[in-house]
Scaffold this motif. Structure first.
Motif, PDB file in Angstrom:
ATOM      1  N   ASN A 101       0.789  -1.213   0.000  1.00  0.00           N
ATOM      2  CA  ASN A 101       0.000   0.000   0.000  1.00  0.00           C
ATOM      3  C   ASN A 101       0.828   1.273   0.000  1.00  0.00           C
ATOM      4  O   ASN A 101       0.276   2.357   0.116  1.00  0.00           O
ATOM      5  CB  ASN A 101      -0.923   0.014   1.220  1.00  0.00           C
ATOM      6  CG  ASN A 101      -1.957  -1.093   1.132  1.00  0.00           C
ATOM      7  OD1 ASN A 101      -2.424  -1.414   0.049  1.00  0.00           O
ATOM      8  ND2 ASN A 101      -2.290  -1.679   2.260  1.00  0.00           N
ATOM      9  N   SER A 102       2.124   1.174  -0.146  1.00  0.00           N
ATOM     10  CA  SER A 102       2.949   2.366  -0.100  1.00  0.00           C
ATOM     11  C   SER A 102       3.943   2.385  -1.262  1.00  0.00           C
ATOM     12  O   SER A 102       5.121   2.107  -1.078  1.00  0.00           O
ATOM     13  CB  SER A 102       3.705   2.452   1.222  1.00  0.00           C
ATOM     14  OG  SER A 102       4.474   1.283   1.422  1.00  0.00           O
ATOM     15  N   PRO A 103       3.456   2.722  -2.458  1.00  0.00           N
ATOM     16  CA  PRO A 103       4.367   2.782  -3.605  1.00  0.00           C
ATOM     17  C   PRO A 103       5.337   3.944  -3.490  1.00  0.00           C
ATOM     18  O   PRO A 103       5.120   4.879  -2.723  1.00  0.00           O
ATOM     19  CB  PRO A 103       3.416   2.992  -4.782  1.00  0.00           C
ATOM     20  CG  PRO A 103       2.252   3.710  -4.189  1.00  0.00           C
ATOM     21  CD  PRO A 103       2.097   3.118  -2.812  1.00  0.00           C
ATOM     22  N   LEU A 104       6.415   3.895  -4.250  1.00  0.00           N
ATOM     23  CA  LEU A 104       7.372   4.995  -4.293  1.00  0.00           C
ATOM     24  C   LEU A 104       6.756   6.189  -5.016  1.00  0.00           C
ATOM     25  O   LEU A 104       6.163   6.052  -6.073  1.00  0.00           O
ATOM     26  CB  LEU A 104       8.650   4.574  -5.021  1.00  0.00           C
ATOM     27  CG  LEU A 104       9.646   3.712  -4.246  1.00  0.00           C
ATOM     28  CD1 LEU A 104      10.824   3.360  -5.145  1.00  0.00           C
ATOM     29  CD2 LEU A 104      10.124   4.426  -2.998  1.00  0.00           C
ATOM     30  N   HIS A 105       6.908   7.358  -4.414  1.00  0.00           N
ATOM     31  CA  HIS A 105       6.538   8.622  -5.046  1.00  0.00           C
ATOM     32  C   HIS A 105       7.826   9.287  -5.487  1.00  0.00           C
ATOM     33  O   HIS A 105       8.724   9.490  -4.671  1.00  0.00           O
ATOM     34  CB  HIS A 105       5.791   9.517  -4.063  1.00  0.00           C
ATOM     35  CG  HIS A 105       4.487   8.967  -3.616  1.00  0.00           C
ATOM     36  ND1 HIS A 105       3.278   9.405  -4.099  1.00  0.00           N
ATOM     37  CD2 HIS A 105       4.198   7.982  -2.722  1.00  0.00           C
ATOM     38  CE1 HIS A 105       2.298   8.733  -3.519  1.00  0.00           C
ATOM     39  NE2 HIS A 105       2.822   7.863  -2.692  1.00  0.00           N
ATOM     40  N   PHE A 106       7.910   9.643  -6.753  1.00  0.00           N
ATOM     41  CA  PHE A 106       9.133  10.209  -7.306  1.00  0.00           C
ATOM     42  C   PHE A 106       9.028  11.720  -7.463  1.00  0.00           C
ATOM     43  O   PHE A 106       7.949  12.262  -7.761  1.00  0.00           O
ATOM     44  CB  PHE A 106       9.431   9.606  -8.679  1.00  0.00           C
ATOM     45  CG  PHE A 106       9.982   8.212  -8.620  1.00  0.00           C
ATOM     46  CD1 PHE A 106       9.140   7.116  -8.547  1.00  0.00           C
ATOM     47  CD2 PHE A 106      11.356   7.993  -8.648  1.00  0.00           C
ATOM     48  CE1 PHE A 106       9.651   5.818  -8.500  1.00  0.00           C
ATOM     49  CE2 PHE A 106      11.879   6.705  -8.598  1.00  0.00           C
ATOM     50  CZ  PHE A 106      11.029   5.623  -8.522  1.00  0.00           C
ATOM     51  N   GLY A 107      10.185  12.392  -7.292  1.00  0.00           N
ATOM     52  CA  GLY A 107      10.296  13.767  -7.714  1.00  0.00           C
ATOM     53  C   GLY A 107      10.437  13.835  -9.222  1.00  0.00           C
ATOM     54  O   GLY A 107      10.463  12.808  -9.906  1.00  0.00           O
ATOM     55  N   ASN A 108      10.553  15.038  -9.759  1.00  0.00           N
ATOM     56  CA  ASN A 108      10.615  15.221 -11.213  1.00  0.00           C
ATOM     57  C   ASN A 108      12.022  15.140 -11.780  1.00  0.00           C
ATOM     58  O   ASN A 108      12.213  15.320 -12.985  1.00  0.00           O
ATOM     59  CB  ASN A 108       9.974  16.549 -11.600  1.00  0.00           C
ATOM     60  CG  ASN A 108       8.463  16.498 -11.459  1.00  0.00           C
ATOM     61  OD1 ASN A 108       7.849  15.450 -11.579  1.00  0.00           O
ATOM     62  ND2 ASN A 108       7.868  17.644 -11.179  1.00  0.00           N
ATOM     63  N   GLY A 109      12.984  14.874 -10.942  1.00  0.00           N
ATOM     64  CA  GLY A 109      14.330  14.626 -11.430  1.00  0.00           C
ATOM     65  C   GLY A 109      15.188  15.869 -11.565  1.00  0.00           C
ATOM     66  O   GLY A 109      14.694  16.989 -11.728  1.00  0.00           O
ATOM     67  N   THR A 110      16.502  15.653 -11.487  1.00  0.00           N
ATOM     68  CA  THR A 110      17.513  16.693 -11.708  1.00  0.00           C
ATOM     69  C   THR A 110      18.455  16.185 -12.782  1.00  0.00           C
ATOM     70  O   THR A 110      19.046  15.121 -12.634  1.00  0.00           O
ATOM     71  CB  THR A 110      18.309  16.979 -10.433  1.00  0.00           C
ATOM     72  OG1 THR A 110      17.451  17.506  -9.423  1.00  0.00           O
ATOM     73  CG2 THR A 110      19.434  17.980 -10.723  1.00  0.00           C
ATOM     74  N   ARG A 111      18.584  16.952 -13.861  1.00  0.00           N
ATOM     75  CA  ARG A 111      19.537  16.579 -14.908  1.00  0.00           C
ATOM     76  C   ARG A 111      20.868  17.242 -14.608  1.00  0.00           C
ATOM     77  O   ARG A 111      20.968  18.467 -14.614  1.00  0.00           O
ATOM     78  CB  ARG A 111      19.045  16.995 -16.286  1.00  0.00           C
ATOM     79  CG  ARG A 111      19.999  16.602 -17.411  1.00  0.00           C
ATOM     80  CD  ARG A 111      19.443  16.916 -18.786  1.00  0.00           C
ATOM     81  NE  ARG A 111      18.282  16.108 -19.112  1.00  0.00           N
ATOM     82  CZ  ARG A 111      18.332  14.872 -19.577  1.00  0.00           C
ATOM     83  NH1 ARG A 111      19.512  14.297 -19.781  1.00  0.00           N
ATOM     84  NH2 ARG A 111      17.236  14.217 -19.855  1.00  0.00           N
ATOM     85  N   LEU A 112      21.878  16.423 -14.331  1.00  0.00           N
ATOM     86  CA  LEU A 112      23.205  16.921 -13.969  1.00  0.00           C
ATOM     87  C   LEU A 112      24.198  16.590 -15.080  1.00  0.00           C
ATOM     88  O   LEU A 112      24.276  15.448 -15.533  1.00  0.00           O
ATOM     89  CB  LEU A 112      23.687  16.284 -12.663  1.00  0.00           C
ATOM     90  CG  LEU A 112      25.121  16.611 -12.246  1.00  0.00           C
ATOM     91  CD1 LEU A 112      25.234  18.088 -11.878  1.00  0.00           C
ATOM     92  CD2 LEU A 112      25.565  15.744 -11.079  1.00  0.00           C
ATOM     93  N   THR A 113      24.930  17.602 -15.495  1.00  0.00           N
ATOM     94  CA  THR A 113      25.993  17.417 -16.482  1.00  0.00           C
ATOM     95  C   THR A 113      27.310  17.847 -15.866  1.00  0.00           C
ATOM     96  O   THR A 113      27.413  18.955 -15.331  1.00  0.00           O
ATOM     97  CB  THR A 113      25.725  18.244 -17.754  1.00  0.00           C
ATOM     98  OG1 THR A 113      24.458  17.864 -18.303  1.00  0.00           O
ATOM     99  CG2 THR A 113      26.816  18.013 -18.789  1.00  0.00           C
ATOM    100  N   VAL A 114      28.306  16.959 -15.931  1.00  0.00           N
ATOM    101  CA  VAL A 114      29.635  17.271 -15.412  1.00  0.00           C
ATOM    102  C   VAL A 114      30.603  17.330 -16.584  1.00  0.00           C
ATOM    103  O   VAL A 114      30.762  16.349 -17.317  1.00  0.00           O
ATOM    104  CB  VAL A 114      30.101  16.233 -14.381  1.00  0.00           C
ATOM    105  CG1 VAL A 114      31.467  16.631 -13.819  1.00  0.00           C
ATOM    106  CG2 VAL A 114      29.084  16.087 -13.260  1.00  0.00           C
ATOM    107  N   THR A 115      31.226  18.491 -16.773  1.00  0.00           N
ATOM    108  CA  THR A 115      32.122  18.659 -17.927  1.00  0.00           C
ATOM    109  C   THR A 115      33.591  18.594 -17.507  1.00  0.00           C
ATOM    110  O   THR A 115      33.902  18.710 -16.299  1.00  0.00           O
ATOM    111  CB  THR A 115      31.864  20.008 -18.608  1.00  0.00           C
ATOM    112  OG1 THR A 115      32.131  21.055 -17.656  1.00  0.00           O
ATOM    113  CG2 THR A 115      30.414  20.119 -19.065  1.00  0.00           C
TER     114      THR A 115
END
Lengths: 115, 113
Positions: A101-115
């Protein structure tokens, strides 16, 4: 009800820089976790926490630190960013790790780029 | 180690038709949970359906249903009456200890008009 909030949505770092990805939830969830998503590899668990003051490693923890000082917040720290950490990062929460009864709730994500 | 395999990187289906996405997993556990998540272009992760391993009855949620074969360690997702809004990445996921959810690599589904 905001759910799981991640900031920032996008970030560009240079190799060696440090930063913290923020995650906050307002659902009083005990369980929180961080995943990274890479093409062709699905989501992989970095770190997780089953409650304030408790953290543990997931599948790919190297290069990342976490802490859980409050129930609401679970920041992810990159101490010295590397190009291999270029990815999309998701924070997730649930009452008890996603079972029944307790599924994972996700955030909308962070796109990280390392140069 | 628990592993999840989705053998179909990409699939397409005509609008209103039915499509089945495959998922197999490897575990020595007897009690666990299986999930299908949908990720549209917005990047949001949306729970589609879940199945408890101890339940023999296949889960259904409106147009979405699963074929859970515990002995074969198979957990396929069937989407009936496909809609354009079903276009997304679909991830199969496995969890057994409430703390560690493992995901497959995903299947990119395109619904064509």
């Amino acid at each position: 009800n905001a759910g799981v909030t991640q900031t920032p949505k996008f970030q560009v770092l240079k190799t060696g820089q440090s930063m913290t990805l923020q995650c906050a939830q307002d659902m009083n969830h005990e369980y929180m976790s961080w995943y990274r998503q890479d093409p062709g590899m699905g989501l992989r668990l970095i770190h997780y926490s089953v409650g304030a003051g408790i953290t543990d490693q997931g599948e790919v923890p190297n290069g990342y630190n976490v802490s859980r000082s409050t129930t609401e917040d679970f920041p992810l720290r990159l101490l010295s960013a590397a190009p291999s950490q270029t990815s999309v990062y998701f924070c997730a929460s649930s009452y008890s790790g996603g079972a029944s009864n307790s599924p994972l709730h996700f955030g909308n994500g962070t796109r990280l780029t390392v140069t | 180690a628990q592993t999840v395999t989705q053998s179909q990187p990409e699939m397409s289906v005509q609008e209103a038709e039915t499509v089945t996405l495959s998922c197999t997993y490897d575990t020595s556990e007897s009690n666990y949970y299986l999930f299908w998540y949908k990720q549209p272009p917005s990047r949001q992760m949306i729970l589609v359906i879940r199945q408890e391993a101890y339940k023999q009855q296949n889960a259904t949620e409106n147009r979405f249903s699963v074929n859970f074969q515990k002995a074969a360690k198979s957990f396929s997702l069937k989407i009936s009456d496909s809609q354009l809004g079903d276009t997304a990445m679909y991830f199969c996921a496995f969890m057994y200890n409430n703390n560690d959810m493992r995901f497959g690599a995903g299947t990119r589904l395109t619904v064509k008009p």
